[in-house]
Design a protein around this motif. Sequence first.
Motif, PDB file in Angstrom:
ATOM      1  N   GLU A   4     -22.105 -31.280  37.313  1.00 20.06           N
ATOM      2  CA  GLU A   4     -20.940 -30.641  36.922  1.00 20.06           C
ATOM      3  C   GLU A   4     -19.541 -31.632  37.331  1.00 20.06           C
ATOM      4  O   GLU A   4     -19.752 -32.276  38.237  1.00 20.06           O
ATOM      5  N   LEU A   5     -18.650 -31.566  36.303  1.00 20.72           N
ATOM      6  CA  LEU A   5     -17.385 -32.340  36.688  1.00 20.72           C
ATOM      7  C   LEU A   5     -16.495 -32.070  37.930  1.00 20.72           C
ATOM      8  O   LEU A   5     -16.423 -30.999  38.336  1.00 20.72           O
ATOM      9  N   VAL A   6     -16.291 -33.011  38.696  1.00 22.13           N
ATOM     10  CA  VAL A   6     -15.578 -32.716  39.853  1.00 22.13           C
ATOM     11  C   VAL A   6     -14.174 -33.265  39.475  1.00 22.13           C
ATOM     12  O   VAL A   6     -13.057 -32.552  39.775  1.00 22.13           O
ATOM     13  N   ALA A   7     -14.217 -34.635  39.222  1.00 27.33           N
ATOM     14  CA  ALA A   7     -12.775 -35.176  38.872  1.00 27.33           C
ATOM     15  C   ALA A   7     -12.991 -36.387  38.176  1.00 27.33           C
ATOM     16  O   ALA A   7     -13.773 -37.159  38.672  1.00 27.33           O
ATOM     17  N   ILE A   8     -12.253 -36.882  37.276  1.00 27.02           N
ATOM     18  CA  ILE A   8     -12.053 -38.279  36.547  1.00 27.02           C
ATOM     19  C   ILE A   8     -10.611 -38.618  36.540  1.00 27.02           C
ATOM     20  O   ILE A   8      -9.878 -37.952  36.491  1.00 27.02           O
ATOM     21  N   GLU A   9     -10.712 -40.080  36.553  1.00 25.04           N
ATOM     22  CA  GLU A   9      -9.338 -40.559  36.308  1.00 25.04           C
ATOM     23  C   GLU A   9      -9.263 -41.744  35.216  1.00 25.04           C
ATOM     24  O   GLU A   9     -10.232 -42.354  35.231  1.00 25.04           O
ATOM     25  N   SER A  10      -8.484 -41.803  34.239  1.00 25.74           N
ATOM     26  CA  SER A  10      -8.357 -42.897  33.309  1.00 25.74           C
ATOM     27  C   SER A  10      -7.689 -44.184  33.769  1.00 25.74           C
ATOM     28  O   SER A  10      -7.028 -44.180  35.068  1.00 25.74           O
ATOM     29  N   ARG A  11      -7.796 -45.139  33.330  1.00 27.61           N
ATOM     30  CA  ARG A  11      -7.396 -46.313  33.679  1.00 27.61           C
ATOM     31  C   ARG A  11      -5.962 -46.273  33.697  1.00 27.61           C
ATOM     32  O   ARG A  11      -5.175 -47.001  34.805  1.00 27.61           O
ATOM     33  N   VAL A  12      -5.071 -45.498  33.098  1.00 26.39           N
ATOM     34  CA  VAL A  12      -3.527 -45.243  32.953  1.00 26.39           C
ATOM     35  C   VAL A  12      -3.213 -44.340  34.169  1.00 26.39           C
ATOM     36  O   VAL A  12      -2.014 -44.060  33.720  1.00 26.39           O
ATOM     37  N   GLY A  13      -4.211 -43.606  34.760  1.00 31.27           N
ATOM     38  CA  GLY A  13      -3.988 -42.535  35.651  1.00 31.27           C
ATOM     39  C   GLY A  13      -3.918 -41.119  35.212  1.00 31.27           C
ATOM     40  O   GLY A  13      -3.383 -40.239  35.907  1.00 31.27           O
ATOM     41  N   SER A  14      -4.450 -40.657  33.910  1.00 29.70           N
ATOM     42  CA  SER A  14      -4.559 -39.388  33.713  1.00 29.70           C
ATOM     43  C   SER A  14      -5.859 -39.003  34.526  1.00 29.70           C
ATOM     44  O   SER A  14      -6.772 -39.510  34.685  1.00 29.70           O
ATOM     45  N   THR A  15      -5.760 -37.656  34.890  1.00 28.57           N
ATOM     46  CA  THR A  15      -6.671 -37.013  35.783  1.00 28.57           C
ATOM     47  C   THR A  15      -7.208 -35.878  34.968  1.00 28.57           C
ATOM     48  O   THR A  15      -6.474 -35.155  34.429  1.00 28.57           O
ATOM     49  N   ASN A  16      -8.422 -35.341  35.405  1.00 34.06           N
ATOM     50  CA  ASN A  16      -8.979 -33.944  34.911  1.00 34.06           C
ATOM     51  C   ASN A  16      -9.888 -33.441  36.007  1.00 34.06           C
ATOM     52  O   ASN A  16     -10.596 -34.253  36.787  1.00 34.06           O
ATOM     53  N   TYR A  17      -9.882 -32.453  36.442  1.00 37.65           N
ATOM     54  CA  TYR A  17     -10.292 -31.784  37.663  1.00 37.65           C
ATOM     55  C   TYR A  17     -11.285 -30.487  37.204  1.00 37.65           C
ATOM     56  O   TYR A  17     -10.837 -30.011  36.251  1.00 37.65           O
ATOM     57  N   GLY A  18     -12.213 -30.490  37.863  1.00 42.80           N
ATOM     58  CA  GLY A  18     -13.329 -29.130  37.727  1.00 42.80           C
ATOM     59  C   GLY A  18     -12.278 -28.064  38.199  1.00 42.80           C
ATOM     60  O   GLY A  18     -11.696 -28.176  39.174  1.00 42.80           O
ATOM     61  N   ASP A  19     -12.416 -27.002  37.351  1.00 41.26           N
ATOM     62  CA  ASP A  19     -11.636 -25.692  37.846  1.00 41.26           C
ATOM     63  C   ASP A  19     -11.711 -25.462  39.264  1.00 41.26           C
ATOM     64  O   ASP A  19     -10.829 -25.125  39.883  1.00 41.26           O
ATOM     65  N   SER A  20     -13.031 -25.550  40.077  1.00 46.88           N
ATOM     66  CA  SER A  20     -13.170 -25.085  41.211  1.00 46.88           C
ATOM     67  C   SER A  20     -12.467 -25.773  42.348  1.00 46.88           C
ATOM     68  O   SER A  20     -12.253 -25.499  43.454  1.00 46.88           O
ATOM     69  N   VAL A  21     -12.082 -27.330  41.946  1.00 40.87           N
ATOM     70  CA  VAL A  21     -11.616 -28.040  42.915  1.00 40.87           C
ATOM     71  C   VAL A  21     -10.218 -28.466  42.613  1.00 40.87           C
ATOM     72  O   VAL A  21      -9.519 -28.922  43.728  1.00 40.87           O
ATOM     73  N   LYS A  22      -9.562 -27.736  41.809  1.00 46.35           N
ATOM     74  CA  LYS A  22      -8.078 -27.939  41.600  1.00 46.35           C
ATOM     75  C   LYS A  22      -7.276 -27.421  42.868  1.00 46.35           C
ATOM     76  O   LYS A  22      -7.492 -26.429  43.418  1.00 46.35           O
ATOM     77  N   GLY A  23      -6.387 -28.398  43.297  1.00 46.35           N
ATOM     78  CA  GLY A  23      -5.412 -28.157  44.393  1.00 46.35           C
ATOM     79  C   GLY A  23      -6.104 -28.384  45.676  1.00 46.35           C
ATOM     80  O   GLY A  23      -5.363 -28.289  46.595  1.00 46.35           O
ATOM     81  N   ARG A  24      -7.370 -28.918  45.712  1.00 46.18           N
ATOM     82  CA  ARG A  24      -8.030 -29.085  47.009  1.00 46.18           C
ATOM     83  C   ARG A  24      -8.565 -30.491  47.094  1.00 46.18           C
ATOM     84  O   ARG A  24      -8.804 -31.103  48.039  1.00 46.18           O
ATOM     85  N   PHE A  25      -9.113 -31.246  45.861  1.00 43.55           N
ATOM     86  CA  PHE A  25      -9.471 -32.467  45.969  1.00 43.55           C
ATOM     87  C   PHE A  25      -8.479 -33.181  45.135  1.00 43.55           C
ATOM     88  O   PHE A  25      -7.841 -32.712  44.326  1.00 43.55           O
ATOM     89  N   THR A  26      -8.536 -34.578  45.478  1.00 42.54           N
ATOM     90  CA  THR A  26      -7.761 -35.497  44.694  1.00 42.54           C
ATOM     91  C   THR A  26      -8.324 -36.787  44.560  1.00 42.54           C
ATOM     92  O   THR A  26      -8.984 -37.373  45.319  1.00 42.54           O
ATOM     93  N   ILE A  27      -8.536 -37.227  43.381  1.00 49.00           N
ATOM     94  CA  ILE A  27      -8.884 -38.508  42.708  1.00 49.00           C
ATOM     95  C   ILE A  27      -7.774 -39.566  42.707  1.00 49.00           C
ATOM     96  O   ILE A  27      -6.795 -39.297  42.519  1.00 49.00           O
ATOM     97  N   SER A  28      -8.216 -40.719  43.120  1.00 51.60           N
ATOM     98  CA  SER A  28      -7.293 -41.998  42.880  1.00 51.60           C
ATOM     99  C   SER A  28      -8.221 -43.370  42.848  1.00 51.60           C
ATOM    100  O   SER A  28      -9.360 -43.342  43.252  1.00 51.60           O
ATOM    101  N   ARG A  29      -7.808 -44.261  41.948  1.00 51.77           N
ATOM    102  CA  ARG A  29      -8.214 -45.315  41.769  1.00 51.77           C
ATOM    103  C   ARG A  29      -7.526 -46.583  41.996  1.00 51.77           C
ATOM    104  O   ARG A  29      -6.439 -46.595  42.043  1.00 51.77           O
ATOM    105  N   ASP A  30      -8.200 -47.746  42.374  1.00 48.20           N
ATOM    106  CA  ASP A  30      -7.677 -48.996  42.492  1.00 48.20           C
ATOM    107  C   ASP A  30      -8.221 -49.863  41.346  1.00 48.20           C
ATOM    108  O   ASP A  30      -9.334 -50.305  41.473  1.00 48.20           O
ATOM    109  N   ASN A  31      -7.579 -50.137  40.211  1.00 50.82           N
ATOM    110  CA  ASN A  31      -7.904 -50.954  39.175  1.00 50.82           C
ATOM    111  C   ASN A  31      -8.420 -52.366  39.465  1.00 50.82           C
ATOM    112  O   ASN A  31      -9.290 -52.900  38.954  1.00 50.82           O
ATOM    113  N   ALA A  32      -7.509 -52.907  40.249  1.00 52.37           N
ATOM    114  CA  ALA A  32      -7.657 -54.210  40.766  1.00 52.37           C
ATOM    115  C   ALA A  32      -9.033 -54.401  41.415  1.00 52.37           C
ATOM    116  O   ALA A  32      -9.865 -55.383  41.413  1.00 52.37           O
ATOM    117  N   LYS A  33      -9.366 -53.383  42.179  1.00 51.87           N
ATOM    118  CA  LYS A  33     -10.935 -53.369  43.276  1.00 51.87           C
ATOM    119  C   LYS A  33     -11.867 -52.513  42.494  1.00 51.87           C
ATOM    120  O   LYS A  33     -12.908 -52.685  43.068  1.00 51.87           O
TER     121      LYS A  33
END
Length: 122
Positions: A46-75
Amino acid sequence: QVQLVESGGGMVQPGGSLRLSCVASGSIFSINVMGWYRQVPGKERELVAIESRVGSTNYGDSVKGRFTISRDNAKNTVLLQMDSHEPEETAVYYCNVVGVTIRDVFYGMPYWGPGTQVTVSS
C-alpha cells in the motif's frame, strides 16, 4: 541501472518516531516520483507517501498528519519521517522511484528497493 538503498528501519514503540532514508544511484539525471510503500505479510502493498520532482505530495489516508515525506533532488534521496506510530504499522517499507532519466534516456518503469523492516511494539 537504478539501485535503491534504504536505511533507518528498526523497532519503535507505539507513539514513537522513525525516519527512513532511500538513496538512488546509477548515473541518474532526474527522477520524477520518489516515495514509500509498505506491505504486511498476506496483504497488498500500500501507498505510504510519494513526492514528485516539483514537490507535489500524496499520502496514504492512514498516515496523513503523522508522516512527512521529503526529497533532495540533487542527491536523489527521499526521506520519510514517521511520527506517532501505530501498532498495526509493523511492515516492510519499500522505497520506490518512477520515471528515471539516465543519460538522456527516460525509463518509465518503477524501481523498488529491497525493503526495510519497521516493527512497532512495546
